[in-house]
Design an enzyme around this catalytic site. Structure first.
Site, PDB file in Angstrom:
ATOM      1  N   ASP A  13     113.001  39.021  67.875  1.00 58.51           N
ATOM      2  CA  ASP A  13     113.705  40.125  68.548  1.00 58.51           C
ATOM      3  C   ASP A  13     113.344  41.320  67.579  1.00 58.51           C
ATOM      4  O   ASP A  13     113.601  41.557  66.496  1.00 58.51           O
ATOM      5  CB  ASP A  13     115.155  39.799  68.563  1.00 58.51           C
ATOM      6  CG  ASP A  13     115.746  40.795  69.556  1.00 58.51           C
ATOM      7  OD1 ASP A  13     114.997  41.913  70.068  1.00 58.51           O
ATOM      8  OD2 ASP A  13     116.923  41.019  69.513  1.00 58.51           O
ATOM      9  N   ASP A 107     110.416  43.145  74.037  1.00 62.87           N
ATOM     10  CA  ASP A 107     110.718  43.033  72.687  1.00 62.87           C
ATOM     11  C   ASP A 107     111.354  41.727  72.005  1.00 62.87           C
ATOM     12  O   ASP A 107     111.691  41.699  71.158  1.00 62.87           O
ATOM     13  CB  ASP A 107     111.496  44.110  72.234  1.00 62.87           C
ATOM     14  CG  ASP A 107     112.775  44.194  72.618  1.00 62.87           C
ATOM     15  OD1 ASP A 107     113.001  43.523  73.931  1.00 62.87           O
ATOM     16  OD2 ASP A 107     113.685  44.754  72.274  1.00 62.87           O
ATOM     17  N   GLU A 108     111.106  40.695  73.003  1.00 59.36           N
ATOM     18  CA  GLU A 108     112.214  39.615  72.791  1.00 59.36           C
ATOM     19  C   GLU A 108     111.536  38.308  73.279  1.00 59.36           C
ATOM     20  O   GLU A 108     111.280  38.278  74.626  1.00 59.36           O
ATOM     21  CB  GLU A 108     113.652  39.903  73.477  1.00 59.36           C
ATOM     22  CG  GLU A 108     114.615  38.821  72.862  1.00 59.36           C
ATOM     23  CD  GLU A 108     115.925  39.087  73.289  1.00 59.36           C
ATOM     24  OE1 GLU A 108     116.859  38.538  73.313  1.00 59.36           O
ATOM     25  OE2 GLU A 108     115.983  40.212  74.381  1.00 59.36           O
TER      26      GLU A 108
END
Length: 359
Positions: A13, A107-108
């Site tokens: 993350d 983003d993860e």
């Protein structure tokens, strides 16, 4: 398939991703409270820097509220093309270790490293290397969680943010879950957390005390999932090449809406959020569905499908309001509105990456 307790899962993350990219690219923003999103009266914060979070600014917060909490807040317009480019760099790093990658947003992502391309490395060593390469290649920081299932890996990545690494072993798993508030559990949204609180369930320990039959009765298909994660059990596999069939957003209102004017204003942030999903994913839909729930909990939907995907936010808003307008005037009040797009066309890539607003 290998037993769940023997799997090795990493959750990566990025830290305040959109805001961190803006601070990286503009030195004048470093160390200052930054919000990515619109600063207008009806704008919404898409991401907040850690300096802004110290004032209580959060993603999905109305910009007016954010500015009230932090008068010095600097608003920056989102640059999704740049965020996507950085996300591609990250996924190239992930692919050096495993082909089993499940992106959750730009983003993860989850990685299954039970059988890796670098067989000699442990999952913890892989997570360390990935974080180091992300920093080296993008000049950004990422947090990582390592565990034997997806639920615990995500909890682990949250545990040492920002720029942290945490491992939850099989021995630690069940005990680690017990003291945590259920509202922090992945898959437990605000409405579910509120219902659990009404049932006297506020922590993992409270959740673990419930029977499977009770959880199924109260939460339907989600019941067995909640029952399992309270015991550190999560059998969900990491799904590579996950295809999302729709994107959507909805809001439940504190006060019921009775006029079209009030409903039209309430639709603004909902349409904004759906359009951000589309822009982030590089995916646009042809089928628009409006969801309406009334004060008496009656729920209806209205849909329309075009020949081509919606090309602009303005078009999406206009068509949504066209579906909404005939429902007014309304005597019993509207408590929830939702908009979703399906029949998605992926112009950028085959995997849908939805914008994460719950950072």
């Amino acid at each position: 398939m290998e037993p769940a307790q023997r799997r090795k899962i990493i959750h990566i993350d990025m830290d305040a991703f959109f805001a961190s990219v803006e601070q990286r690219d503009n030195p004048e923003l470093r160390g200052k409270p930054v919000a990515v999103g619109g600063s207008s009266q009806r704008g919404v914060v898409a991401a907040a820097s850690y300096e802004a979070r110290a004032f209580g600014v959060r993603s999905a917060m109305p910009s007016v509220t954010a500015r009230r909490k932090c008068p010095e807040l600097i608003f920056v317009k989102p640059r999704f093309d740049v965020y996507r480019a950085v996300s591609d760099e990250m996924r190239a790093i992930f692919a050096e270790y495993t082909p089993i990658i499940e992106p959750l947003s730009l983003d993860e992502a989850y990685l299954d490293v039970s059988e890796t391309l670098n067989g000699a490395l442990s999952a913890t060593e892989i997570a360390q290397q990935i974080r180091a390469k992300i920093r080296e290649r993008t000049n950004l920081t990422a947090s990582a969680g390592v565990s034997y299932n997806k639920f615990l890996a995500k909890l682990a990545s949250d545990h040492r943010k920002p720029d942290g690494l945490f491992v939850i072993t099989p021995k630690m798993g069940p005990a680690f879950v017990e003291p945590l508030p259920v509202r922090k559990f992945h898959g437990v949204g605000p409405a579910t957390a509120a219902k659990m609180k009404r049932l006297g369930i506020e922590t993992g320990f409270d959740l673990k005390a419930q029977s499977l039959a009770f959880m199924q009765q109260q939460f339907g298909k989600a019941g067995p999932y909640y029952y399992g994660v309270a015991r550190g059990v999560d059998e969900r596999p990491v799904r590579a090449h996950r295809i999302r069939k729709s994107v959507g957003a909805e809001n439940t209102f504190f006060a019921d809406l009775f006029t079209f004017e009030a409903a039209r204003e309430a639709m603004e942030p909902i349409v904004d959020k759906v359009w951000r999903h589309c822009e982030t994913a590089g995916a646009h839909g042809r089928t628009l569905t409006l969801k309406v729930k009334y004060a008496d909990f009656q729920q209806i939907t209205r849909s329309r499908t075009g020949m081509t995907p919606f090309a602009t936010r303005a078009e999406l808003e206009r068509q949504s309001l066209d579906l909404l307008a005939p429902l007014f005037p309304c005597d019993k009040g509207v408590r929830l509105l939702g908009v979703s797009l399906s029949s998605l066309d992926f112009a950028q890539e085959s995997e849908t990456l939805q914008l994460s607003l719950g950072l």
